[in-house]
Scaffold this active site. Sequence first.
Site, PDB file in Angstrom:
ATOM      1  N   HIS A 218       0.828  -1.205   0.000  1.00 22.05           N
ATOM      2  CA  HIS A 218       0.000   0.000   0.000  1.00 22.05           C
ATOM      3  C   HIS A 218       0.861   1.254   0.000  1.00 22.05           C
ATOM      4  O   HIS A 218       0.517   2.250  -0.645  1.00 22.05           O
ATOM      5  CB  HIS A 218      -0.956   0.025   1.187  1.00 22.05           C
ATOM      6  CG  HIS A 218      -1.960   1.127   1.074  1.00 22.05           C
ATOM      7  ND1 HIS A 218      -3.046   1.054   0.237  1.00 22.05           N
ATOM      8  CD2 HIS A 218      -2.023   2.362   1.620  1.00 22.05           C
ATOM      9  CE1 HIS A 218      -3.737   2.173   0.290  1.00 22.05           C
ATOM     10  NE2 HIS A 218      -3.138   2.991   1.135  1.00 22.05           N
ATOM     11  N   TYR A 222       1.575   5.313  -2.466  1.00 26.01           N
ATOM     12  CA  TYR A 222       1.973   6.680  -2.140  1.00 26.01           C
ATOM     13  C   TYR A 222       3.342   7.020  -2.696  1.00 26.01           C
ATOM     14  O   TYR A 222       3.632   8.187  -2.964  1.00 26.01           O
ATOM     15  CB  TYR A 222       1.897   6.885  -0.622  1.00 26.01           C
ATOM     16  CG  TYR A 222       0.478   6.786  -0.151  1.00 26.01           C
ATOM     17  CD1 TYR A 222      -0.427   7.814  -0.398  1.00 26.01           C
ATOM     18  CD2 TYR A 222       0.017   5.634   0.485  1.00 26.01           C
ATOM     19  CE1 TYR A 222      -1.749   7.708  -0.017  1.00 26.01           C
ATOM     20  CE2 TYR A 222      -1.305   5.525   0.876  1.00 26.01           C
ATOM     21  CZ  TYR A 222      -2.186   6.560   0.612  1.00 26.01           C
ATOM     22  OH  TYR A 222      -3.499   6.459   0.973  1.00 26.01           O
ATOM     23  N   HIS A 369     -10.032   0.560  -9.961  1.00 23.75           N
ATOM     24  CA  HIS A 369      -9.588   1.588  -9.018  1.00 23.75           C
ATOM     25  C   HIS A 369      -8.129   1.947  -9.248  1.00 23.75           C
ATOM     26  O   HIS A 369      -7.765   3.127  -9.321  1.00 23.75           O
ATOM     27  CB  HIS A 369      -9.798   1.083  -7.594  1.00 23.75           C
ATOM     28  CG  HIS A 369      -9.056   1.877  -6.563  1.00 23.75           C
ATOM     29  ND1 HIS A 369      -9.408   3.163  -6.210  1.00 23.75           N
ATOM     30  CD2 HIS A 369      -7.964   1.574  -5.809  1.00 23.75           C
ATOM     31  CE1 HIS A 369      -8.579   3.613  -5.284  1.00 23.75           C
ATOM     32  NE2 HIS A 369      -7.690   2.672  -5.031  1.00 23.75           N
ATOM     33  N   PHE A 370      -7.270   0.944  -9.358  1.00 27.29           N
ATOM     34  CA  PHE A 370      -5.842   1.203  -9.588  1.00 27.29           C
ATOM     35  C   PHE A 370      -5.612   1.971 -10.888  1.00 27.29           C
ATOM     36  O   PHE A 370      -4.710   2.809 -10.975  1.00 27.29           O
ATOM     37  CB  PHE A 370      -5.055  -0.107  -9.635  1.00 27.29           C
ATOM     38  CG  PHE A 370      -4.790  -0.706  -8.283  1.00 27.29           C
ATOM     39  CD1 PHE A 370      -4.575   0.098  -7.178  1.00 27.29           C
ATOM     40  CD2 PHE A 370      -4.762  -2.085  -8.112  1.00 27.29           C
ATOM     41  CE1 PHE A 370      -4.335  -0.447  -5.927  1.00 27.29           C
ATOM     42  CE2 PHE A 370      -4.520  -2.643  -6.864  1.00 27.29           C
ATOM     43  CZ  PHE A 370      -4.306  -1.818  -5.771  1.00 27.29           C
ATOM     44  N   HIS A 371      -6.440   1.688 -11.873  1.00 29.49           N
ATOM     45  CA  HIS A 371      -6.244   2.372 -13.152  1.00 29.49           C
ATOM     46  C   HIS A 371      -6.710   3.832 -13.099  1.00 29.49           C
ATOM     47  O   HIS A 371      -6.264   4.642 -13.913  1.00 29.49           O
ATOM     48  CB  HIS A 371      -6.951   1.604 -14.275  1.00 29.49           C
ATOM     49  CG  HIS A 371      -6.166   0.429 -14.767  1.00 29.49           C
ATOM     50  ND1 HIS A 371      -6.166  -0.781 -14.127  1.00 29.49           N
ATOM     51  CD2 HIS A 371      -5.320   0.292 -15.827  1.00 29.49           C
ATOM     52  CE1 HIS A 371      -5.375  -1.626 -14.771  1.00 29.49           C
ATOM     53  NE2 HIS A 371      -4.841  -1.005 -15.802  1.00 29.49           N
ATOM     54  N   ARG A 434     -10.881 -10.386 -10.535  1.00 28.85           N
ATOM     55  CA  ARG A 434      -9.686  -9.735 -11.066  1.00 28.85           C
ATOM     56  C   ARG A 434      -8.666 -10.807 -11.425  1.00 28.85           C
ATOM     57  O   ARG A 434      -8.784 -11.964 -11.018  1.00 28.85           O
ATOM     58  CB  ARG A 434      -9.098  -8.771 -10.033  1.00 28.85           C
ATOM     59  CG  ARG A 434      -8.559  -9.454  -8.789  1.00 28.85           C
ATOM     60  CD  ARG A 434      -8.153  -8.491  -7.695  1.00 28.85           C
ATOM     61  NE  ARG A 434      -7.010  -7.679  -8.044  1.00 28.85           N
ATOM     62  CZ  ARG A 434      -6.286  -6.983  -7.165  1.00 28.85           C
ATOM     63  NH1 ARG A 434      -6.580  -7.026  -5.876  1.00 28.85           N
ATOM     64  NH2 ARG A 434      -5.265  -6.248  -7.547  1.00 28.85           N
ATOM     65  N   ARG A 435      -7.695 -10.436 -12.215  1.00 29.24           N
ATOM     66  CA  ARG A 435      -6.546 -11.281 -12.573  1.00 29.24           C
ATOM     67  C   ARG A 435      -6.917 -12.472 -13.452  1.00 29.24           C
ATOM     68  O   ARG A 435      -6.080 -13.317 -13.708  1.00 29.24           O
ATOM     69  CB  ARG A 435      -5.837 -11.834 -11.325  1.00 29.24           C
ATOM     70  CG  ARG A 435      -5.430 -10.822 -10.273  1.00 29.24           C
ATOM     71  CD  ARG A 435      -4.633 -11.524  -9.179  1.00 29.24           C
ATOM     72  NE  ARG A 435      -4.205 -10.622  -8.134  1.00 29.24           N
ATOM     73  CZ  ARG A 435      -4.806 -10.501  -6.957  1.00 29.24           C
ATOM     74  NH1 ARG A 435      -5.879 -11.236  -6.685  1.00 29.24           N
ATOM     75  NH2 ARG A 435      -4.352  -9.672  -6.044  1.00 29.24           N
TER      76      ARG A 435
END
Length: 544
Positions: A218, A222, A369-371, A434-435
């Site tokens: 995580h 950042y 979300h990550f994208h 996912r994946r």
Amino acid sequence: MQVNRKDSKIAMAHIYVAMIALLLGGTAGLLQVLVRSGEFKLPWGIGYYQVLTVHGVLLGLILTTFFIYGFQIAAVSRTSGALSAKQRLLCWIGFWTMTTGTAMASAMVLLNEASVLYTFYAPLQAHWIFYLGLTLVVVGSWIGGLGQALRWMQWRKENKGQTSPLLSFMVVCNNLMWFVATIGVASEVLFQLLPWSLGLVERVDILLSRTLFWSFGHALVYFWLLPAYMIWYVVVPKVIGGKIFSDALSRLSFIMFVLFSVPVGLHHQLTEPGVDGSWKFLQVILTMMVVIPSLLTAFSLFATFEIRGRALGGKGVFGWLKQLPWGDARFFVPFLGMLVFIPGGAGGIVNASYQMNQLIHNTIWVTGHFHLTVATAVVLTFFGACYWLVPHLTGRTLTKEMNRLGIIQAIVWVVGMGIMSSAMHVAGLLGAPRRSAFSDYGGADIASTWVSYQIAQAVGGTLLFIGILLFLYIFVKLCWFAPKGQEEFPIAEVAPNAEKTPAILENFKLWIVILVALVLIAYSFPIFDIISNAPLGSKGYKLW
């Protein structure tokens, strides 16, 4: 002030590797969405999870780390002065160590010896060269980060009693956070995955390996995000002709990110039965604390924009928006990234909320979300930075043609990501995993539920790949074919009426003590419990 020529070479070396990773990782991403559409099969025996690992490792780890270090080296040189011979040597050693590790890990993935995704979860096992390669990437980043920090420390010694340059301070914050965060994943690889892949141990404690990974995983978000914040706080105000709203507020937000970004990894493990719920609850609280510096950042940035817009004659509630330089790619592209980060941040709150996480955990919602966060807010900001950083470092200029093409590229990117990420979010709410490849969904009836969303992902992913090609065209032009000249490295000044920065914000001894305490509180007891309750190996001894 121009970045030292020798420092420019180091910075550009990092950025060149990042661009190679962008091309290869982007190609792998295109292949992924085409396969998931159900209308395309990979040729030459290439596996879907092999492609998925290439995409995740090259874009999530290599593109970001190399670009960030290239930018940070240039930033420190620009604001604190040219690196010394020793500092420059450390940066070069770090670069070649990371590059060697990247080559090793990439070779194993391409040989299909390491199709373990970028999270490299056990019990999936990769070749030991893959794990050693990633270890070298981490160790190389420590060495390069030390070279950057030493330059800031030198400036402090030469300018006692003065507030250090804001951009250099931010670089040190990011590197400190990165160093602490990577201790966990380095321990996982060195003491678990490497011995296991070499056959020195029979099994590893999977729960412990995942916990060590997410103590890093995580904070990695950042590490991607803070350089974008550096650009938003320090560079964008100069581009629009404004001032930094508050130096003290900017530093406070970075200190808060350092403190609250590492001890929060357990919120990625909310469904793990082996971790006590009280520790998950504590880390969810710490995760939500990150909302505070995010809101500080939003307030500071939009205050800067409004003050500048009104100074240029903007009237009414939103009239100042019209006065901003929308035709300047150096502003327009990162501003789009800021806007996309709003829904991205909202999705992050869903991910970290226990009840809502139960719905979307391990679905393609998380990928969407990550994208939004990394692949749009961060990457678009990096693209926008290249339009002044690359010509500054190479002695070229940003032409009107390249500026216009940069704006077009950003629009293509946002449209493509809007289509792909929206489809991922909706499909995730419907339960799409996912994946996973289309063929792995467990039958035609189940797959048909998500097929339209998979096709939408393929359309959006194709637009994103076109955006990558457009950006790389601009990059090549700015490196070698744009007119020679001097492009500014924009550094904004602090607003004259801003409050003076308290000295305590630069007291890293204090912040490091608090950071270590938070990490120990958040992880010592959970890891002790995991080790104490580790299952027995086949020979009757504890796995740990």
